[in-house]
Write an enzyme that holds these catalytic residues in place. Structure first.
Site, PDB file in Angstrom:
ATOM      1  N   GLY A 208       0.836  -1.197   0.000  1.00  0.00           N
ATOM      2  CA  GLY A 208       0.000   0.000   0.000  1.00  0.00           C
ATOM      3  C   GLY A 208       0.868   1.244   0.000  1.00  0.00           C
ATOM      4  O   GLY A 208       2.065   1.163  -0.279  1.00  0.00           O
ATOM      5  N   ASN A 209       0.287   2.381   0.316  1.00  0.00           N
ATOM      6  CA  ASN A 209       1.079   3.608   0.422  1.00  0.00           C
ATOM      7  C   ASN A 209       0.463   4.516   1.475  1.00  0.00           C
ATOM      8  O   ASN A 209      -0.573   4.190   2.052  1.00  0.00           O
ATOM      9  CB  ASN A 209       1.215   4.294  -0.944  1.00  0.00           C
ATOM     10  CG  ASN A 209      -0.128   4.667  -1.512  1.00  0.00           C
ATOM     11  OD1 ASN A 209      -0.849   5.485  -0.944  1.00  0.00           O
ATOM     12  ND2 ASN A 209      -0.507   4.057  -2.640  1.00  0.00           N
TER      13      ASN A 209
END
Ligand code: CTP
Length: 399
Positions: A208-209
């Protein structure tokens, strides 16, 4: 212009409360629905009986009824309203509004209200001129509230100066003018992608980020406030939508976001692609939790995700607009221009990670807008709500 509009009239403890009776009569005559919310001090100046008779509705003052325990929901009231008008607004109510001191029904309603708020101060000239009052009024302005400046004249104290609540007919005119202005994005259908995407590695892990979704959600709220119908496609975020007219579709992965966005786009006037989409995903997510002892070294094979912006750019029809974002660390302008062209965008919002206060997670952003014609506009550091306003002002001119 006021026909069918739902108006909350907040009345507070001021001698000008008698003018509220005229105000209600004028608003009702114009076809507005008026719900009075009065503070305890307000009731010392005008009776609920007068107000409920004129407004044709019971007056709300307490959080719940002492008689049968019925709860007055300030949240429902806040959502019901097309506008909230506090008239007269006493110095104490203005102070509480400016500082979120929610000790009565009027203030809780104000804090829950999504509609435009109008404030008509009424007080003695020295109270009005005091820096405390002026600072609180400035804060209300900064929240986006509309201040209906008091007039100059003889006050209840017999002193002459500025502090008289504006006359009811002028206040009604202010509301009429407000509702007669066409909203810039009225009836426009806007698709917004927001937040990160999560790409599954196994049932408990993902790539993810750090995107928080704040910018996309601020854009969704701002577009709706300007009259647009918004469909918000949100990746996994801890954000909630506050405006009742935003249609939210939650997704997890880039592939899901792509499916929803491409399905929704044909009916839209514009799409704003604010999501931080993962460019790659694990080629074969494991169905079982990957065990540590199984391997010395862990290699993940990644395959590219669809580029949502570029796909919508290819689908785009005349009359549709596409706005993208570019988060860059170097060669910012050049990279952003490249993305604008490659993805067939009409406008790109550049944030540079080199700028302090810009980018993921924070509450502020510093943007540069670049349009298809090559116009470049740089904005100073602002909070994300204000940034959203700048972006949609530009979008409105393009639409
Ligand atoms: N975008 C998208 N789908 C993707 C990747 C990006 O819709 N798979 C959109 C973003 O929402 C943003 C714009 O494209 O509006 C640019 O995103 P960015 O990540 O900066 O660009 P990339 O094309 O991924 O380029 P790079 O990562 O090489 O900088």
């Amino acid at each position: 212009m006021l026909k069918g509009k739902n108006i909350i009239l907040g009345i507070t403890g001021s001698i000008a409360a008698y003018k509220a009776a005229y105000l209600i009569r004028a608003l009702v005559k114009k076809g507005a629905e008026v719900q009075v919310v009065i503070t305890p001090a307000g009731k010392e100046f005008i009776t609920p009986l007068t107000l409920s008779t004129l407004s044709r509705k019971p007056v709300i003052s307490e959080f719940f009824s002492n008689r049968d325990g019925t709860w007055n929901s300030h949240v429902d009231l806040g959502l019901w309203a097309d506008a909230m008008l506090v008239a007269p607004a006493s110095v104490s109510t203005i102070g509480k509004m400016a500082n979120g001191i929610a000790d009565n029904m009027l203030i809780t309603t104000y804090l829950s209200c999504k509609a435009p708020v109008f404030v008509a101060p009424a007080m003695d000239l020295d109270m009005f001129a005091h820096p405390a009052t002026q600072q609180n009024i400035e804060r209300l302005r900064a929240f986006g509230n509309h201040i209906i400046e008091p007039g100059v004249g003889e006050l209840a104290s017999e002193l002459i100066g500025k502090g008289r609540m504006e006359e009811p007919e002028v206040i009604v005119k202010v509301l009429e003018d407000f509702f007669s202005v066409k909203q810039p994005l009225e009836k426009k259908r806007i698709l917004i992608t927001a937040g990160p995407t999560y790409e599954k590695i196994d049932p408990v892990r993902f790539i993810g980020n750090y995107s928080s979704g704040k910018m996309g959600f601020a854009l969704a709220e701002a577009c709706t406030r300007q009259g647009a119908e918004v469909t918000l496609v949100a990746g996994p975020v801890a954000m909630s939508v506050t405006h009742p007219f935003i249609r939210r579709i939650d997704v997890e992965s880039a592939e899901e976001m792509f499916q929803v966005a491409t399905r929704q786009f044909p009916g839209m006037d514009a799409a704003i692609l604010c999501a931080a989409v993962a460019d790659y995903r694990p080629s074969q997510p494991s169905g079982e939790k990957i065990k540590r002892e199984q391997q010395e070294e862990m290699l993940l094979k990644l395959v590219p995700n669809p580029d949502i912006a570029a796909s919508l750019g290819a689908l785009k029809q005349p009359g549709q607009l596409l706005v993208g974002f570019a988060l860059e660390t170097n060669n910012e302008l050049e990279n952003a221009r490249g993305k604008l062209q490659r993805k067939n965008l009409d406008l790109i919002v550049l944030n540079s990670l080199r700028e302090e206060g810009a980018g993921f997670q924070g509450d502020t952003n510093k943007i540069t807008l670049i349009d298809k014609e090559g116009n470049v506009t740089a904005f100073p550091l602002k909070n994300k709500q204000e940034v959203a306003g700048d972006i949609i002002n530009k979008l409105a001119t393009l639409l």
